[in-house]
Design an enzyme around this catalytic site. Structure first.
Site, mmCIF file in Angstrom:
data_model
loop_
_atom_site.group_PDB
_atom_site.id
_atom_site.type_symbol
_atom_site.label_atom_id
_atom_site.label_comp_id
_atom_site.label_asym_id
_atom_site.label_seq_id
_atom_site.Cartn_x
_atom_site.Cartn_y
_atom_site.Cartn_z
ATOM 1 N N ARG A 295 0.823 -1.211 0.000
ATOM 2 C CA ARG A 295 0.000 0.000 0.000
ATOM 3 C C ARG A 295 0.854 1.257 0.000
ATOM 4 O O ARG A 295 0.527 2.243 -0.670
ATOM 5 C CB ARG A 295 -0.951 -0.030 1.197
ATOM 6 C CG ARG A 295 -2.112 -0.981 0.977
ATOM 7 C CD ARG A 295 -2.952 -1.224 2.208
ATOM 8 N NE ARG A 295 -4.087 -2.089 1.859
ATOM 9 C CZ ARG A 295 -4.956 -2.575 2.730
ATOM 10 N NH1 ARG A 295 -4.836 -2.299 4.021
ATOM 11 N NH2 ARG A 295 -5.951 -3.339 2.327
ATOM 12 N N TYR A 439 -6.160 -1.081 -6.973
ATOM 13 C CA TYR A 439 -5.560 -2.295 -6.405
ATOM 14 C C TYR A 439 -4.914 -2.047 -5.047
ATOM 15 O O TYR A 439 -4.815 -0.915 -4.588
ATOM 16 C CB TYR A 439 -4.630 -3.002 -7.365
ATOM 17 C CG TYR A 439 -3.393 -2.310 -7.888
ATOM 18 C CD1 TYR A 439 -2.911 -1.119 -7.401
ATOM 19 C CD2 TYR A 439 -2.667 -2.915 -8.923
ATOM 20 C CE1 TYR A 439 -1.760 -0.542 -7.898
ATOM 21 C CE2 TYR A 439 -1.512 -2.360 -9.426
ATOM 22 C CZ TYR A 439 -1.061 -1.173 -8.910
ATOM 23 O OH TYR A 439 0.083 -0.624 -9.423
ATOM 24 N N GLU A 440 -4.516 -3.159 -4.408
ATOM 25 C CA GLU A 440 -4.007 -3.165 -3.030
ATOM 26 C C GLU A 440 -5.029 -2.597 -2.050
ATOM 27 O O GLU A 440 -4.683 -1.930 -1.077
ATOM 28 C CB GLU A 440 -2.681 -2.392 -2.935
ATOM 29 C CG GLU A 440 -1.590 -2.909 -3.834
ATOM 30 C CD GLU A 440 -1.305 -4.396 -3.675
ATOM 31 O OE1 GLU A 440 -1.702 -4.979 -2.653
ATOM 32 O OE2 GLU A 440 -0.705 -4.971 -4.593
ATOM 33 N N GLY A 441 -6.294 -2.877 -2.309
ATOM 34 C CA GLY A 441 -7.376 -2.349 -1.484
ATOM 35 C C GLY A 441 -7.843 -1.042 -2.084
ATOM 36 O O GLY A 441 -7.102 -0.049 -2.090
ATOM 37 N N GLN A 446 -9.583 1.776 1.777
ATOM 38 C CA GLN A 446 -8.603 2.540 2.573
ATOM 39 C C GLN A 446 -9.306 3.537 3.485
ATOM 40 O O GLN A 446 -8.911 3.742 4.641
ATOM 41 C CB GLN A 446 -7.629 3.283 1.655
ATOM 42 C CG GLN A 446 -6.850 2.416 0.690
ATOM 43 C CD GLN A 446 -6.084 1.319 1.370
ATOM 44 O OE1 GLN A 446 -5.421 1.537 2.388
ATOM 45 N NE2 GLN A 446 -6.180 0.117 0.834
#
Length: 598
Positions: A295, A439-441, A446
């Site tokens: 992240r 992506y990556e959450g 977030q």
């Protein structure tokens, strides 16, 4: 394609004049990270990125990756560039010396990562994911696992992945279907399909070490039943070398909007041999070691692509002739003035510049926190750094990618119609950046993480860890001759931050949906204040340097002018986000699901 030049003067301003990296290294006992060493890393890293990686950026996008019956080939030049990267020892800059790394502070690795991501975002995905996998193995692996995998991953001859997402689930990992069945020898048979796996298959390294989330046969339901497994592409032979091919294969690669030279793979595990990392059913903790690393790296992509877009836009705005300035000709010897004279073009360029330089300051501050978390002797110092990192990570990921996407869009806009044409390279930066908020959450996730878990979940403790820093800075400089107005503006917003949090918390006690309704605007509100804090710090240093007559007056004056722009034109956006939060969730939830189709 814009000619990328590493912004070394701005980098040095932050690490030498604002954050005193050298003093931080000395305090942490990182004596090898001398000023000469840091300078050499920056200079050589800049050369590699400018001369090797940047020229491959557009050609890599045009060619993309090739897939042929499970074999993935990267674009022309990528493999050779990676060989140079490995030969230069770049992957091990901040890695543990016990496994062949140079043992330099984590922040130095981040400085190099910025230059890599800005010069060639797709290429940077290959070593970038490896470092996340290394961090998880280092934190949670057994001594045997560390010795088996980390030396070659540190060298870069083996790369790594994160295999989390499945076709039916992204964020909701509690419902994954991949299974791990125990074998008699202590290993596990891993079966399932993972999608969107960056660098899941390629031709750049000798082995690929997959870190795979799966569930044991007797696993509890939900996230409490997740375990993490090491699944190498080639299993290790008796000598620890890459041996027989494991039962893991690439089923296909995705055809994407951007980052086309990064292989995004569907990975099939057909009873592949895997090894448990960490405790059974405790894979969530291992996963977050990878995710938090990823992240922060994703947040950096917003900065990286915004910086490259800005460099292209400034050059174009100085050269492109269109119309005359409203106040009269600025280039009377030419048929028209360069578009940089026009206020609206300056608005776009300054917005890009303010976000890029503010985001760089935020990223470098988090880099220093990583240093403290990993290297400080005091448990209290490590805990304070970890808490600040936990609070800032979702802001870094979401705010930096949202503003990075805005910056790349503005860079394309500066070019007008030419920006929409592929040959200029500006539209590629927009396409490459578009994935970063996803992506990556996703950034919505977030925002929920920030407000729900980090702020309300800690009863405001993590928030106060940062707002105290803002309060202290404002208190110390409340009567600053030149910056008094900006200090007062930031202090008022910092006070509102706490008050707004209390309002949301009270509303959420009555209706939990209020957290989801407020989350994104709350994160953006937080992000603008956070950057305000760093812009004030930069402005204070620039003013001090100007008054001391240290030379480079143009640089410091530009820094002050950009700070003025941020406080006058960008920080006021926080008020709109605050109003949206205070409006509550009723207007969001009023429509029934069926009414959306009307």
């Amino acid at each position: 394609m814009p000619d990328y030049k590493a912004p070394l003067r701005d980098v040095r301003f932050l690490i030498d004049e604002v954050f005193d990296f050298a003093g931080g290294y000395q305090a942490l006992g990182a004596t090898d990270a001398s000023p000469d060493m840091v300078s050499a890393i920056l200079e050589e890293g800049a050369k590699f990125c400018e001369q090797v990686l940047a020229p491959l950026n557009r050609s890599g996008d045009e060619e993309g990756c090739h897939f042929d019956n499970g074999v993935v080939t990267t674009p022309k030049g990528f493999k050779e560039a990676y060989a140079q990267y490995v030969e230069g020892g770049w992957n091990g800059v901040s890695a543990d010396p016990e496994y062949g790394g140079q043992g330099l502070p984590p922040s130095l690795g981040l400085l190099v990562s910025e230059m890599i991501g800005a010069s060639n975002c797709s290429w940077g995905m290959y070593p970038g994911l490896t470092r996340g996998a290394m961090a998880a193995i280092h934190a949670h692996g057994t001594a045997e696992q560390k010795n088996a995998y980390l030396p070659r991953m540190t060298a870069g001859t083996w790369t790594g992945t994160m295999c989390l997402t499945e076709p039916h689930c992204g964020t909701d990992l509690g419902i994954i279907k991949t299974r791990a069945v125990p074998n008699a020898d202590g290993s596990y048979a891993i079966s399932g399909t993972k999608i969107f796996i960056s660098a899941g298959e390629h031709d750049m390294s000798e082995n690929i070490i997959h870190l795979v989330l799966a569930k044991l046969p007797d696993a509890p339901a939900g996230t409490k039943g997740i375990s993490l497994f090491i699944v190498p592409k080639f299993t290790l032979d008796a000598a620890g070398e890459a041996g027989a091919r494991n039962a893991v294969s690439c089923g296909s690669i995705e055809h994407k909007m951007g980052i086309k030279a990064s292989a995004t793979c569907v990975m099939n595990f057909d009873g592949a041999t895997g090894y448990l990392i960490g405790e059974a059913n405790k894979g969530l903790a291992c996963m977050f070691t990878m995710m938090n690393h990823a992240r922060l790296g994703t947040g950096m992509q917003g900065l990286c692509l915004g910086e490259t877009s800005y460099q292209g836009a400034v050059k174009y705005a100085r050269d492109r002739l269109q119309m005359r300035a409203l106040t009269g000709p600025k280039a009377p010897d030419k048929p028209a003035d360069p578009i940089i004279v026009h206020p609206d073009v300056r608005r776009m360029l300054l917005t890009m510049k303010a976000f890029n330089e503010g985001n760089r300051a935020l990223a470098y501050f988090t880099a220093q926190l990583l240093d403290v978390e990993h290297l400080a002797e005091s448990a209290e110092e490590r805990e304070q750094a970890a808490n600040l990192l936990a609070f800032l990570t979702p802001i870094c990921k979401a705010f930096m990618t949202e503003t990075g996407l805005e910056a790349t869009n503005l860079g394309m806009q500066v070019f007008g119609g030419h920006g929409f044409i592929r040959e200029w390279g500006m539209e590629q930066l927009v396409r490459d950046c578009r994935i970063a908020p996803i992506y990556e959450g996703t950034n919505g996730i977030q925002a929920l993480d920030l407000l729900g878990r980090k702020v309300l979940g800690s009863q405001g403790k993590l928030l106060m860890g940062f707002t105290k820093l803002v309060h202290k800075l404002c208190q110390e400089h409340a009567e600053h001759p030149q910056l008094k107005a900006q200090v007062a503006q930031l202090a008022a917003l910092n006070k509102q931050w706490g008050e707004l949090t209390q309002k949301v918390g009270m509303a959420a006690m009555k209706n939990p949906d209020e957290v989801g309704a407020a989350a994104v605007d709350y994160l953006m509100f937080s992000g603008y204040i956070t950057l305000g804090y760093f812009w004030l710090r930069m402005a204070l240093v620039a003013q001090q340097k100007l008054e001391a007559g240290n030379g480079e007056a143009d640089f410091y004056q530009a820094k002050l002018a950009t700070a003025d722009f941020y406080f006058a034109r960008l920080l006021p956006r926080a008020a709109a986000h605050k109003a949206a939060v205070e409006a509550g969730g009723e207007s969001l939830m009023r429509l029934s699901a069926e009414q959306f189709a009307l």
